[in-house]
Write a protein that holds these residues in place. Sequence first.
Motif, PDB file in Angstrom:
ATOM      1  N   VAL B 388       0.845  -1.199   0.000  1.00 41.01           N
ATOM      2  CA  VAL B 388       0.000   0.000   0.000  1.00 41.01           C
ATOM      3  C   VAL B 388       0.882   1.251   0.000  1.00 41.01           C
ATOM      4  O   VAL B 388       0.599   2.227  -0.701  1.00 41.01           O
ATOM      5  CB  VAL B 388      -0.959  -0.018   1.206  1.00 41.01           C
ATOM      6  CG1 VAL B 388      -1.700   1.300   1.322  1.00 41.01           C
ATOM      7  CG2 VAL B 388      -1.948  -1.162   1.067  1.00 41.01           C
ATOM      8  N   ALA B 389       1.984   1.209   0.771  1.00 40.47           N
ATOM      9  CA  ALA B 389       2.887   2.364   0.819  1.00 40.47           C
ATOM     10  C   ALA B 389       3.507   2.620  -0.553  1.00 40.47           C
ATOM     11  O   ALA B 389       3.590   3.764  -1.011  1.00 40.47           O
ATOM     12  CB  ALA B 389       3.981   2.134   1.853  1.00 40.47           C
ATOM     13  N   LEU B 390       3.909   1.538  -1.232  1.00 43.31           N
ATOM     14  CA  LEU B 390       4.523   1.662  -2.557  1.00 43.31           C
ATOM     15  C   LEU B 390       3.522   2.250  -3.558  1.00 43.31           C
ATOM     16  O   LEU B 390       3.867   3.125  -4.360  1.00 43.31           O
ATOM     17  CB  LEU B 390       4.986   0.276  -3.018  1.00 43.31           C
ATOM     18  CG  LEU B 390       6.303   0.183  -3.763  1.00 43.31           C
ATOM     19  CD1 LEU B 390       7.429   0.786  -2.952  1.00 43.31           C
ATOM     20  CD2 LEU B 390       6.621  -1.259  -4.124  1.00 43.31           C
ATOM     21  N   ILE B 391       2.276   1.781  -3.490  1.00 39.58           N
ATOM     22  CA  ILE B 391       1.253   2.294  -4.395  1.00 39.58           C
ATOM     23  C   ILE B 391       0.977   3.770  -4.096  1.00 39.58           C
ATOM     24  O   ILE B 391       0.828   4.586  -5.007  1.00 39.58           O
ATOM     25  CB  ILE B 391      -0.037   1.450  -4.285  1.00 39.58           C
ATOM     26  CG1 ILE B 391       0.214   0.064  -4.891  1.00 39.58           C
ATOM     27  CG2 ILE B 391      -1.201   2.131  -5.005  1.00 39.58           C
ATOM     28  CD1 ILE B 391      -0.940  -0.890  -4.733  1.00 39.58           C
ATOM     29  N   THR B 392       0.940   4.117  -2.806  1.00 37.49           N
ATOM     30  CA  THR B 392       0.704   5.513  -2.427  1.00 37.49           C
ATOM     31  C   THR B 392       1.800   6.412  -2.997  1.00 37.49           C
ATOM     32  O   THR B 392       1.523   7.470  -3.568  1.00 37.49           O
ATOM     33  CB  THR B 392       0.673   5.643  -0.897  1.00 37.49           C
ATOM     34  OG1 THR B 392      -0.212   4.660  -0.384  1.00 37.49           O
ATOM     35  CG2 THR B 392       0.229   7.017  -0.468  1.00 37.49           C
ATOM     36  N   PHE B 393       3.054   5.968  -2.835  1.00 29.39           N
ATOM     37  CA  PHE B 393       4.193   6.703  -3.369  1.00 29.39           C
ATOM     38  C   PHE B 393       4.029   6.909  -4.872  1.00 29.39           C
ATOM     39  O   PHE B 393       4.190   8.018  -5.395  1.00 29.39           O
ATOM     40  CB  PHE B 393       5.462   5.898  -3.062  1.00 29.39           C
ATOM     41  CG  PHE B 393       6.728   6.473  -3.614  1.00 29.39           C
ATOM     42  CD1 PHE B 393       7.294   7.596  -3.048  1.00 29.39           C
ATOM     43  CD2 PHE B 393       7.368   5.862  -4.684  1.00 29.39           C
ATOM     44  CE1 PHE B 393       8.473   8.129  -3.547  1.00 29.39           C
ATOM     45  CE2 PHE B 393       8.550   6.380  -5.186  1.00 29.39           C
ATOM     46  CZ  PHE B 393       9.099   7.519  -4.621  1.00 29.39           C
ATOM     47  N   TYR B 394       3.661   5.831  -5.550  1.00 29.41           N
ATOM     48  CA  TYR B 394       3.485   5.875  -7.001  1.00 29.41           C
ATOM     49  C   TYR B 394       2.381   6.857  -7.391  1.00 29.41           C
ATOM     50  O   TYR B 394       2.536   7.665  -8.297  1.00 29.41           O
ATOM     51  CB  TYR B 394       3.157   4.459  -7.484  1.00 29.41           C
ATOM     52  CG  TYR B 394       3.034   4.303  -8.981  1.00 29.41           C
ATOM     53  CD1 TYR B 394       4.136   3.965  -9.750  1.00 29.41           C
ATOM     54  CD2 TYR B 394       1.816   4.465  -9.621  1.00 29.41           C
ATOM     55  CE1 TYR B 394       4.033   3.821 -11.120  1.00 29.41           C
ATOM     56  CE2 TYR B 394       1.698   4.322 -10.988  1.00 29.41           C
ATOM     57  CZ  TYR B 394       2.808   3.993 -11.735  1.00 29.41           C
ATOM     58  OH  TYR B 394       2.699   3.856 -13.090  1.00 29.41           O
ATOM     59  N   VAL B 395       1.259   6.795  -6.663  1.00 33.16           N
ATOM     60  CA  VAL B 395       0.120   7.649  -7.011  1.00 33.16           C
ATOM     61  C   VAL B 395       0.464   9.126  -6.787  1.00 33.16           C
ATOM     62  O   VAL B 395       0.083   9.983  -7.589  1.00 33.16           O
ATOM     63  CB  VAL B 395      -1.137   7.237  -6.214  1.00 33.16           C
ATOM     64  CG1 VAL B 395      -2.235   8.267  -6.352  1.00 33.16           C
ATOM     65  CG2 VAL B 395      -1.633   5.876  -6.683  1.00 33.16           C
ATOM     66  N   VAL B 396       1.212   9.428  -5.720  1.00 33.38           N
ATOM     67  CA  VAL B 396       1.605  10.827  -5.499  1.00 33.38           C
ATOM     68  C   VAL B 396       2.464  11.317  -6.662  1.00 33.38           C
ATOM     69  O   VAL B 396       2.268  12.431  -7.165  1.00 33.38           O
ATOM     70  CB  VAL B 396       2.357  10.983  -4.155  1.00 33.38           C
ATOM     71  CG1 VAL B 396       2.924  12.390  -4.024  1.00 33.38           C
ATOM     72  CG2 VAL B 396       1.437  10.695  -2.985  1.00 33.38           C
ATOM     73  N   LEU B 397       3.374  10.461  -7.140  1.00 28.12           N
ATOM     74  CA  LEU B 397       4.205  10.857  -8.279  1.00 28.12           C
ATOM     75  C   LEU B 397       3.357  11.054  -9.536  1.00 28.12           C
ATOM     76  O   LEU B 397       3.593  11.979 -10.316  1.00 28.12           O
ATOM     77  CB  LEU B 397       5.299   9.811  -8.543  1.00 28.12           C
ATOM     78  CG  LEU B 397       6.455   9.780  -7.545  1.00 28.12           C
ATOM     79  CD1 LEU B 397       7.511   8.791  -8.000  1.00 28.12           C
ATOM     80  CD2 LEU B 397       7.068  11.151  -7.363  1.00 28.12           C
ATOM     81  N   VAL B 398       2.354  10.195  -9.726  1.00 32.66           N
ATOM     82  CA  VAL B 398       1.473  10.331 -10.894  1.00 32.66           C
ATOM     83  C   VAL B 398       0.710  11.656 -10.812  1.00 32.66           C
ATOM     84  O   VAL B 398       0.581  12.378 -11.802  1.00 32.66           O
ATOM     85  CB  VAL B 398       0.501   9.141 -10.984  1.00 32.66           C
ATOM     86  CG1 VAL B 398      -0.623   9.440 -11.956  1.00 32.66           C
ATOM     87  CG2 VAL B 398       1.240   7.886 -11.421  1.00 32.66           C
ATOM     88  N   LEU B 399       0.231  12.001  -9.599  1.00 28.47           N
ATOM     89  CA  LEU B 399      -0.505  13.261  -9.431  1.00 28.47           C
ATOM     90  C   LEU B 399       0.418  14.451  -9.679  1.00 28.47           C
ATOM     91  O   LEU B 399       0.008  15.440 -10.296  1.00 28.47           O
ATOM     92  CB  LEU B 399      -1.098  13.345  -8.027  1.00 28.47           C
ATOM     93  CG  LEU B 399      -2.316  12.443  -7.782  1.00 28.47           C
ATOM     94  CD1 LEU B 399      -2.751  12.518  -6.336  1.00 28.47           C
ATOM     95  CD2 LEU B 399      -3.470  12.849  -8.695  1.00 28.47           C
ATOM     96  N   GLU B 400       1.657  14.355  -9.201  1.00 29.15           N
ATOM     97  CA  GLU B 400       2.602  15.440  -9.446  1.00 29.15           C
ATOM     98  C   GLU B 400       2.913  15.525 -10.945  1.00 29.15           C
ATOM     99  O   GLU B 400       3.049  16.620 -11.486  1.00 29.15           O
ATOM    100  CB  GLU B 400       3.883  15.216  -8.628  1.00 29.15           C
ATOM    101  CG  GLU B 400       5.047  16.113  -9.002  1.00 29.15           C
ATOM    102  CD  GLU B 400       4.831  17.590  -8.688  1.00 29.15           C
ATOM    103  OE1 GLU B 400       3.860  17.900  -7.970  1.00 29.15           O
ATOM    104  OE2 GLU B 400       5.619  18.430  -9.172  1.00 29.15           O
ATOM    105  N   GLY B 401       2.952  14.375 -11.601  1.00 32.04           N
ATOM    106  CA  GLY B 401       3.164  14.377 -13.051  1.00 32.04           C
ATOM    107  C   GLY B 401       2.035  15.063 -13.788  1.00 32.04           C
ATOM    108  O   GLY B 401       2.204  15.573 -14.889  1.00 32.04           O
ATOM    109  N   SER B 402       0.837  15.081 -13.174  1.00 31.23           N
ATOM    110  CA  SER B 402      -0.304  15.775 -13.790  1.00 31.23           C
ATOM    111  C   SER B 402      -0.571  17.091 -13.067  1.00 31.23           C
ATOM    112  O   SER B 402      -1.701  17.561 -13.068  1.00 31.23           O
ATOM    113  CB  SER B 402      -1.564  14.913 -13.747  1.00 31.23           C
ATOM    114  OG  SER B 402      -1.288  13.581 -13.432  1.00 31.23           O
ATOM    115  N   ASN B 403       0.454  17.683 -12.430  1.00 32.93           N
ATOM    116  CA  ASN B 403       0.168  18.812 -11.540  1.00 32.93           C
ATOM    117  C   ASN B 403      -0.507  19.988 -12.244  1.00 32.93           C
ATOM    118  O   ASN B 403      -1.351  20.641 -11.648  1.00 32.93           O
ATOM    119  CB  ASN B 403       1.441  19.264 -10.787  1.00 32.93           C
ATOM    120  CG  ASN B 403       2.551  19.700 -11.722  1.00 32.93           C
ATOM    121  OD1 ASN B 403       2.382  19.690 -12.942  1.00 32.93           O
ATOM    122  ND2 ASN B 403       3.673  20.075 -11.161  1.00 32.93           N
ATOM    123  N   ASP B 404      -0.163  20.238 -13.505  1.00 29.02           N
ATOM    124  CA  ASP B 404      -0.810  21.378 -14.171  1.00 29.02           C
ATOM    125  C   ASP B 404      -2.290  21.108 -14.399  1.00 29.02           C
ATOM    126  O   ASP B 404      -3.127  22.011 -14.277  1.00 29.02           O
ATOM    127  CB  ASP B 404      -0.094  21.711 -15.484  1.00 29.02           C
ATOM    128  CG  ASP B 404      -0.011  20.526 -16.420  1.00 29.02           C
ATOM    129  OD1 ASP B 404       0.121  19.408 -15.918  1.00 29.02           O
ATOM    130  OD2 ASP B 404      -0.073  20.706 -17.644  1.00 29.02           O
TER     131      ASP B 404
END
Lengths: 260, 560
Positions: B388-404
């Motif tokens: 779950v921690a790994l997925i959370t980390f991944y999802v935060v990076l995905v959201l930052e990748g879509s930050n605009d």
Amino acid sequence: MRTVALKRHHRAAPLILMFALLAGLTMAASFARSEPAQATVASEDAIQEGQKLFAANCATCHGLSAQGQDGVAPTLVGVGAAAVDFQVGTGRMPMQASGPQAIAKDVQFNDKQIAQLAAYVASLGPGPSVPDAEAVDAALGDPANGMQLFRTNCSMCHGSVGGGGALSQGKYAPALWATTPTHIYEAMLVGPQSMPVFNDANMTPEDKRDIIAFLEEQRDGAPGGLSLGTIGPVAEGLWAWLLGMGLIVGFTVWIGVRSS
Amino acid sequence: MTEVKTAPTDSRLNRAAGSTASYVDERTSIGAFTKFIARKIFPDHWSFMLGEIALYSFVVLLLSGVILTAFFVPSMDIVEYEGEFAQLKGLEMSRAFESTVHMSFEVPGGLLMRQIHHWAALIFTASIVTHMARIFFTGAFRKPRELNWLVGFTLMILSLAAGFTGYSLPDDVLSGNGLRIIDGVIKSIPLAGSYISYGLFGGEFPGEALIPRMFTAHILLIPALILGLIALHLFLVFLHKHTQYPGGGRTDKNVVGLPLFPVYMAKAGGFFFVVFGVIALLAAVFQINPVWNYGPYDPSPVSAGTQPDWYMLFIDGALRIMPGNFEYVIGGFTLSLNVLIPAVVLPGLFFGVLALYPWIEAWATGDRGEKHVLDRPRNAPTRTALGVALITFYVVLVLEGSNDIVASLFSLSINDLTLMFRITVIVLPILAFIIAKRLAMGLQRKDRELVLHGHETGRIVRFDNGEYIEVHEPLTEQERWVRVSYDALKPRELAPELNDRGVRRKGYRWDRFKAAWSRFYFEDRVEPVTPAELKAAEEHHAHELESGKKAAPEDPAIHP
């Protein structure tokens, strides 16, 4: 008697009434829109009326003689009628609250009042005027040239086909699909908010019209289906997960229901 | 070899089928093999079909890809566009882009095929990740399946490579910008970077060699590798036999389920069409990768909303989240840690941990037995929490990748958003770990409670002496089996540092590390109900009811 009474309460009546009302409103709106453009040379009356409107609605921030206030509002001497027509005509001015950028809300004045305000501001000093109908007629433009110009000058903020995008510190470039050709032209001319100015020296009036023609082409709907906001792969990925994987995994659960 | 039995109805068709079968069998002996395959037992569960989604979307990719190959021209020669699409008239573009636009607008069904291919690619990668998550959370990677986990991991990496090369082929502005980022990432590798970049692009970016090279990789090299590894992946599934969820009578030494033929064959065949249907539905309704919007590649324009497809988004996010001031010039050479760390080191670590996870966990368990019964995620709280921690980390990076996109959608400041993600990318995974672990252990305690005291029935009974009790219904044998048949592993014992002669033994440090790692995994645990505990609880309930019965012998509502 009974049949008449029944007819009076026909089931479709409210629906028909609603359609009639809608049709009436649409027609009224289209008549209101198609008023001829104001003459560029404004009458003295219009300037006086505009000054009154300005004093009542704009002077709080821009000052009684439109000289502006430091840190509050810029001076309007020399911004021209085009700036007023854009800012007031899209509902950005009068500004409702200070924030990263003025929001396009409901338009606060009618066309006549906007023209009067524009005439007043234009009288303060020379500036760009409102373009005529021919300058913004998409049918006369070349969308292919418009696309090239849009890609090099506009798409970094407004997205590849004008879907809009984020800028720094909460500012943003709005979507352009609902913006009228005149307002698009004026925005290029005066560079509102964070937008740079594209005056006639660095982008000719013909080039501006080509950009309008390119943007008009986007309104006819996209080839290939629903465009998902044309914001690119993020939206596609979201739909692939939510709808695609959602549906398929739903099916696996359904198929696996009769588990051994 | 095997004799064809007389058909139940001696129709002409059956005779023809029978004689064809025996003709083939007499020359290939395939009958025995078919029988072996058809009688292979598989356990049933919906989550076992997630890998099938990947397989079927790959078949869709092959089918649609063959059609696209017929019209795509992998060339970077410059031509002037003279096709039907008004916005591109007279523009100069590469043959690759021109042929992509041509197949979209002038080849009948071409746009649909392109959209099917692209949606199938998104579903392919998404289903691989989902399948991988299922394997992870149920512990299906444990002995003897570690090597198959590695094969699956390689398939996942290959799917990313297939997706990225395919995404870049049309030579449009969007994918060209993606390639430019890849070029920058490669160049950030110290010493070798610029040489690798020049070799890959055949000169300075973008060069004229890349599209043909990527085309070869995309249609030949990568699919061939994927096909070969799929064969190996499935062969190993057959060899190891399929895992099964815990349940009555299921052990590490058997497989409880149905034979492949006929039920699973029918289900799998039907499921292929379900997957194909959903992909076709997406492709018919939603536009994907409208390259004509982005225009032919030109290094100068970068439009807002420039992002890679979802599976590469986390690397984009890592680049965006990284503070930009870690670039140093040492003796005339630039060291771009601001690119190297997020785009090379971080994915390397992330994928490295994923690839080696079966062994990483084995250090903690020290268990050498074969595991064919899956774990329920709650019964491996630390693993579940790590996942779950790994997925959370991944999802935060995905959201930052879509930050605009996130910023303009929710009217937020992109700067504040990035600052927030810089904090949450570290804090949220830790929080997620703690919460997931506590939830898993809470569920384990709930299981204990159920096994010991049974289901609540909602029936409240008052005894003559004024005492109230709620009647609990004991669990069925099956329900109990699922809840008690797991091992709560204990941390590994650490052998003493010095041997009996007072000499420090070899490998002590490594053992000490493994013991610490094991404590991290198994220090907190909820033991399953033991038979003794169950018996005690049953006696207690019986006693409670007994005393109640004595007090109110005629009450019909009381049943154990």
